[in-house]
Every structure is written in structure tokens, then in C-alpha cells.
Design a protein around this motif. Structure first.
Motif, PDB file in Angstrom:
ATOM      1  N   TYR A  24       0.849  -1.190   0.000  1.00  0.00           N
ATOM      2  CA  TYR A  24       0.000   0.000   0.000  1.00  0.00           C
ATOM      3  C   TYR A  24       0.885   1.242   0.000  1.00  0.00           C
ATOM      4  O   TYR A  24       2.097   1.157   0.232  1.00  0.00           O
ATOM      5  CB  TYR A  24      -0.976  -0.030   1.173  1.00  0.00           C
ATOM      6  N   PRO A  25       0.296   2.442  -0.284  1.00  0.00           N
ATOM      7  CA  PRO A  25       1.100   3.659  -0.388  1.00  0.00           C
ATOM      8  C   PRO A  25       1.758   4.019   0.959  1.00  0.00           C
ATOM      9  O   PRO A  25       1.258   3.608   2.008  1.00  0.00           O
ATOM     10  CB  PRO A  25       0.075   4.726  -0.773  1.00  0.00           C
ATOM     11  N   TRP A  26       2.800   4.831   0.912  1.00  0.00           N
ATOM     12  CA  TRP A  26       3.379   5.340  -0.331  1.00  0.00           C
ATOM     13  C   TRP A  26       4.373   4.358  -0.937  1.00  0.00           C
ATOM     14  O   TRP A  26       5.068   3.685  -0.195  1.00  0.00           O
ATOM     15  CB  TRP A  26       4.073   6.689  -0.100  1.00  0.00           C
ATOM     16  N   ALA A  27       4.456   4.412  -2.274  1.00  0.00           N
ATOM     17  CA  ALA A  27       5.497   3.658  -2.966  1.00  0.00           C
ATOM     18  C   ALA A  27       6.712   4.548  -3.217  1.00  0.00           C
ATOM     19  O   ALA A  27       7.842   4.082  -3.242  1.00  0.00           O
ATOM     20  CB  ALA A  27       4.967   3.125  -4.297  1.00  0.00           C
ATOM     21  N   GLY A  28       6.445   5.850  -3.404  1.00  0.00           N
ATOM     22  CA  GLY A  28       7.511   6.761  -3.803  1.00  0.00           C
ATOM     23  C   GLY A  28       8.101   7.576  -2.664  1.00  0.00           C
ATOM     24  O   GLY A  28       9.022   8.351  -2.882  1.00  0.00           O
TER      25      GLY A  28
ATOM     26  N   HIS B  77      -3.304   7.611   5.874  1.00  0.00           N
ATOM     27  CA  HIS B  77      -4.210   6.521   6.242  1.00  0.00           C
ATOM     28  C   HIS B  77      -3.461   5.209   6.475  1.00  0.00           C
ATOM     29  O   HIS B  77      -4.002   4.128   6.245  1.00  0.00           O
ATOM     30  CB  HIS B  77      -5.287   6.343   5.174  1.00  0.00           C
ATOM     31  N   HIS B  78      -2.243   5.335   6.946  1.00  0.00           N
ATOM     32  CA  HIS B  78      -1.401   4.149   7.112  1.00  0.00           C
ATOM     33  C   HIS B  78      -2.067   3.050   7.945  1.00  0.00           C
ATOM     34  O   HIS B  78      -2.083   1.879   7.559  1.00  0.00           O
ATOM     35  CB  HIS B  78      -0.071   4.555   7.752  1.00  0.00           C
ATOM     36  N   ALA B  79      -2.634   3.438   9.085  1.00  0.00           N
ATOM     37  CA  ALA B  79      -3.207   2.434   9.990  1.00  0.00           C
ATOM     38  C   ALA B  79      -4.378   1.705   9.326  1.00  0.00           C
ATOM     39  O   ALA B  79      -4.519   0.485   9.446  1.00  0.00           O
ATOM     40  CB  ALA B  79      -3.663   3.098  11.288  1.00  0.00           C
ATOM     41  N   GLU B  80      -5.178   2.456   8.589  1.00  0.00           N
ATOM     42  CA  GLU B  80      -6.324   1.880   7.902  1.00  0.00           C
ATOM     43  C   GLU B  80      -5.871   0.931   6.768  1.00  0.00           C
ATOM     44  O   GLU B  80      -6.432  -0.152   6.583  1.00  0.00           O
ATOM     45  CB  GLU B  80      -7.177   3.026   7.336  1.00  0.00           C
ATOM     46  N   LEU B  81      -4.852   1.345   6.038  1.00  0.00           N
ATOM     47  CA  LEU B  81      -4.324   0.510   4.959  1.00  0.00           C
ATOM     48  C   LEU B  81      -3.731  -0.781   5.516  1.00  0.00           C
ATOM     49  O   LEU B  81      -3.955  -1.873   4.979  1.00  0.00           O
ATOM     50  CB  LEU B  81      -3.276   1.297   4.162  1.00  0.00           C
ATOM     51  N   GLN B  82      -3.004  -0.660   6.603  1.00  0.00           N
ATOM     52  CA  GLN B  82      -2.416  -1.842   7.241  1.00  0.00           C
ATOM     53  C   GLN B  82      -3.524  -2.778   7.741  1.00  0.00           C
ATOM     54  O   GLN B  82      -3.453  -3.995   7.554  1.00  0.00           O
ATOM     55  CB  GLN B  82      -1.495  -1.406   8.395  1.00  0.00           C
TER      56      GLN B  82
ATOM     57  N   PRO C 290       0.939  -7.756   4.442  1.00  0.00           N
ATOM     58  CA  PRO C 290       0.746  -6.333   4.152  1.00  0.00           C
ATOM     59  C   PRO C 290       2.008  -5.533   4.471  1.00  0.00           C
ATOM     60  O   PRO C 290       2.687  -5.817   5.455  1.00  0.00           O
ATOM     61  CB  PRO C 290      -0.400  -5.929   5.095  1.00  0.00           C
ATOM     62  N   ARG C 291       2.298  -4.539   3.621  1.00  0.00           N
ATOM     63  CA  ARG C 291       3.490  -3.711   3.855  1.00  0.00           C
ATOM     64  C   ARG C 291       3.399  -2.440   3.005  1.00  0.00           C
ATOM     65  O   ARG C 291       2.880  -2.471   1.892  1.00  0.00           O
ATOM     66  CB  ARG C 291       4.747  -4.486   3.467  1.00  0.00           C
ATOM     67  N   GLN C 292       3.933  -1.348   3.566  1.00  0.00           N
ATOM     68  CA  GLN C 292       4.070  -0.138   2.756  1.00  0.00           C
ATOM     69  C   GLN C 292       5.107  -0.398   1.670  1.00  0.00           C
ATOM     70  O   GLN C 292       6.194  -0.902   1.947  1.00  0.00           O
ATOM     71  CB  GLN C 292       4.507   1.041   3.636  1.00  0.00           C
ATOM     72  N   LEU C 293       4.782  -0.037   0.418  1.00  0.00           N
ATOM     73  CA  LEU C 293       5.631  -0.459  -0.699  1.00  0.00           C
ATOM     74  C   LEU C 293       7.040   0.115  -0.636  1.00  0.00           C
ATOM     75  O   LEU C 293       8.006  -0.584  -0.927  1.00  0.00           O
ATOM     76  CB  LEU C 293       4.962  -0.109  -2.043  1.00  0.00           C
ATOM     77  N   SER C 294       7.185   1.377  -0.261  1.00  0.00           N
ATOM     78  CA  SER C 294       8.537   1.957  -0.227  1.00  0.00           C
ATOM     79  C   SER C 294       9.421   1.281   0.812  1.00  0.00           C
ATOM     80  O   SER C 294      10.628   1.432   0.792  1.00  0.00           O
ATOM     81  CB  SER C 294       8.468   3.457   0.059  1.00  0.00           C
ATOM     82  N   ARG C 295       8.808   0.532   1.719  1.00  0.00           N
ATOM     83  CA  ARG C 295       9.591  -0.121   2.764  1.00  0.00           C
ATOM     84  C   ARG C 295       9.864  -1.584   2.450  1.00  0.00           C
ATOM     85  O   ARG C 295      10.238  -2.363   3.312  1.00  0.00           O
ATOM     86  CB  ARG C 295       8.896   0.064   4.117  1.00  0.00           C
ATOM     87  N   TRP C 296       9.667  -1.921   1.169  1.00  0.00           N
ATOM     88  CA  TRP C 296      10.056  -3.249   0.677  1.00  0.00           C
ATOM     89  C   TRP C 296      11.547  -3.471   0.928  1.00  0.00           C
ATOM     90  O   TRP C 296      11.975  -4.535   1.328  1.00  0.00           O
ATOM     91  CB  TRP C 296       9.748  -3.341  -0.825  1.00  0.00           C
ATOM     92  N   ALA C 297      12.329  -2.437   0.684  1.00  0.00           N
ATOM     93  CA  ALA C 297      13.758  -2.467   0.992  1.00  0.00           C
ATOM     94  C   ALA C 297      14.211  -1.033   1.178  1.00  0.00           C
ATOM     95  O   ALA C 297      13.597  -0.116   0.647  1.00  0.00           O
ATOM     96  CB  ALA C 297      14.546  -3.132  -0.134  1.00  0.00           C
ATOM     97  N   PHE C 298      15.297  -0.832   1.894  1.00  0.00           N
ATOM     98  CA  PHE C 298      15.681   0.515   2.268  1.00  0.00           C
ATOM     99  C   PHE C 298      15.984   1.386   1.062  1.00  0.00           C
ATOM    100  O   PHE C 298      15.689   2.578   1.043  1.00  0.00           O
ATOM    101  CB  PHE C 298      16.892   0.478   3.207  1.00  0.00           C
TER     102      PHE C 298
END
Ligand SMILES: [Zn+2]
Length: 305
Positions: free
Chosen positions: A188-192, A199-204, A221-229
Motif C-alpha cells: 500500500y502507499p506510499w510507494a515513492g 491513512h497508514h493504519a487503515e491501509l495496514q 501487508p506492507r508499505q511499498l517503499s519499505r520493501w527495501a531501504f
């Protein structure tokens, strides 16, 4: 015999849905979302329980990347399931393939026995770097790993991304799901951006709800930009659908790759698509149904509402 017999060809996907629309008038309504670079129609299907006024809306689309075919199987299975048992109060739009030209090229490759990697549309643009929100690479890493930061020539430069943007602008979906392969995540966002979305909590929470609906090896579930540092995805669909159009958006990486044996390793198509997509399609119906149910209950509301 054609390669990959367990996968529908585009023509079969649309024939299946046309039959469903004829069988269930008022429940399944086909429409044209837009047209591709090569002037192919991008078809969408509106699904609704006619007896219940819609309380919320949901978008499911697939195959933004040419070679990712499991996603289309998931979208088709969910449309068929929803047509039989519509979630009361939910207006659903399903787009089985956004990158129709890319898909047609891959179909040609399979028919001719060519082992070619395909990702973009007919202009070879990666449609999932063609959206408007969070296009700018801010991290210092862009100088170190530039490939990770490539974007398209400009925001919404391609007819396929324009078509999706127009639809999202007109409909103001509560939730949106873009089906990809592979990886096993509900992103879920943000990816960039590294920052958390408002709305992080709601998305999670919604990601965990989809995770819990799966019967085996659930995706995480994970925020996309935090796939890797070092990773940021700039100009991606989920940031645009959320940041521009207010939909609680997910990018689902279906499957954990299609490689099942050593002989699969050289096959480009197999990287994304297991030999048998049916168990993945069945799982897709479970997590998408769980999300639709949440929309029906008024517990997943788009930002614009
Ligand atoms: Zn993809």
C-alpha cells in the motif's frame, strides 16, 4: 498445442465475461474504459447487486505489466464469483487487462514459442511508472541505483494510464486493487516516499484483513517503499489512485514466482506465472471478497467521501 494451456487468452477472458453479462443482465455490465496505443479496447465490467443501492465502490484491475498473467486469472475468477453472489451494496469495476497490447505481444510469443521478457506497453513504457503522484526521486540512492528510479517520459503519457486515471476521477472509488506478480505482498502507499501515508493504519488493517482471508501461505501487508531501504517506486498506480483520487489502494503481488523446478528457470513467462494459476485465482477470490465485504459494511471508505 499452445503453450500455457491453463491460462485464458484475452479472447477467452472477454468471451467468458460477455456470456456472464448476457446471463446476468443488470448484474454485469461491460463498458470500454479506453483504448490502447494500438487501438485495442480496454474493457471494464461493472458488477452490482441490483436489489441493493450501492454504499461503496471497489476497483480491481490486472495485467498492467505485460507478462503478469496470474493477475488476470484472479480478476476473472473474482468477477465470475461476484456475478454469482454479488456483495450487496458494493459497486465493483473489474478490468481484466489494462495493458492489452503488451498482453497481445506475450500471446504471440507463446504461440510462436518465443522466450521473451515483456513488461511495457506497445511504446515499451512501463505503465506502472507513468502516473502523476510521487514521480520525483528524492533519495540519494537514485545516483547509486538509477534503474530502480526510472520513470516514464511524463505523467500520464500513455493512453492506458490516462484511461485508468479518467475512470478513477469519475468514480471516486473507496478501494482500488492493482493485481501484479510476483512476491506475496499486499503493498500500500506510499510507494515513492519513505514517509507513512495519512491513512497508514487503515491501509495496514485492510491488508491484514486480506491476509487473514487466505487459506494458505498468506501474503503480507506492507508499505511499498519499505520493501527495501533503497527501493522507491516513482509514478506508481497506487500512489496516484490514493494521492490523486482518494482510493485506499493496494498493489497485490500474487504468487511467490512460478518457478517450481530447475527446468523452469530459463522460462521468462514462468518467473511470474506458475504452471497452474487456479489455486492463486481461488486465493484471490478469498481476499478480494473480504475487502468487498468491508466496503459493503461501510468500514472501508475512500478519502474523497
Ligand atoms: Zn507488476
Amino acid at each position: 498445442m499452445d503453450a500455457e494451456p491453463l491460462y485464458h487468452r484475452a479472447e477467452q477472458v472477454y468471451a467468458t465475461l460477455a456470456a456472464l453479462a448476457a446471463e446476468r443482465p443488470g448484474v454485469v455490465v461491460p463498458f470500454e474504459v479506453g483504448r490502447s496505443v494500438q487501438d485495442r479496447p480496454i474493457l471494464g465490467y461493472r458488477l452490482v447487486d441490483p436489489a441493493t443501492p450501492p454504499r461503496g465502490s471497489m476497483l480491481v484491475f490486472a495485467n498492467i505489466h505485460a507478462m503478469e498473467w496470474v493477475p488476470t486469472e484472479v480478476a476473472l475468477s473474482f468477477a465470475v464469483d461476484f456475478a454469482r453472489f454479488p456483495e450487496p451494496g458494493v459497486e465493483l469495476v473489474v478490468i481484466p487487462s489494462l495493458n492489452v497490447d503488451g498482453r497481445a505481444r506475450v500471446e504471440g510469443d507463446l504461440a510462436e514459442g518465443r522466450n521473451v521478457y515483456r513488461r511495457g506497453n506497445a511504446n515499451n513504457v512501463d505503465l506502472n511508472r507513468d502516473f502523476g503522484v510521487n514521480r520525483e526521486a528524492r533519495a540519494i540512492w537514485k545516483a547509486i541505483i538509477p534503474r530502480r528510479y526510472a520513470v516514464s517520459p511524463g505523467p500520464l503519457s500513455q493512453p492506458e494510464s490516462q484511461a485508468l486515471d479518467r475512470l478513477a476521477s469519475a468514480e471516486q472509488f473507496d478501494v482500488a486493487v492493482s493485481l501484479h506478480a510476483f512476491g506475496g505482498f499486499f503493498y500500500y502507499p506510499w510507494a515513492g516516499l519513505w514517509a507513512r501515508a495519512p491513512h497508514h493504519a487503515e491501509l495496514q488493517r485492510l491488508g491484514e484483513l486480506m491476509q487473514a482471508a487466505m487459506s494458505s501461505h498468506p501474503y503480507r501487508p506492507r508499505q511499498l517503499s519499505r520493501w527495501a531501504f533503497f527501493f522507491r517506486g516513482h509514478g506508481m498506480e497506487i500512489d496516484h489512485l490514493y494521492g490523486e483520487h482518494g482510493a485506499l489502494s493496494f498493489l497485490v503481488e500474487t504468487t511467490r514466482s512460478g518457478y517450481e523446478k530447475i527446468s523452469d528457470l530459463g522460462v521468462k513467462f514462468r518467473m511470474y506465472n506458475p504452471r497452474d494459476p487456479r489455486p492463486h485465482a481461488a486465493e484471490g477470490v478469498r481476499y478480494l471478497r473480504a475487502l468487498a465485504h468491508e466496503v459493503a459494511q461501510g468500514r472501508a471508505r475512500g478519502v474523497a467521501r
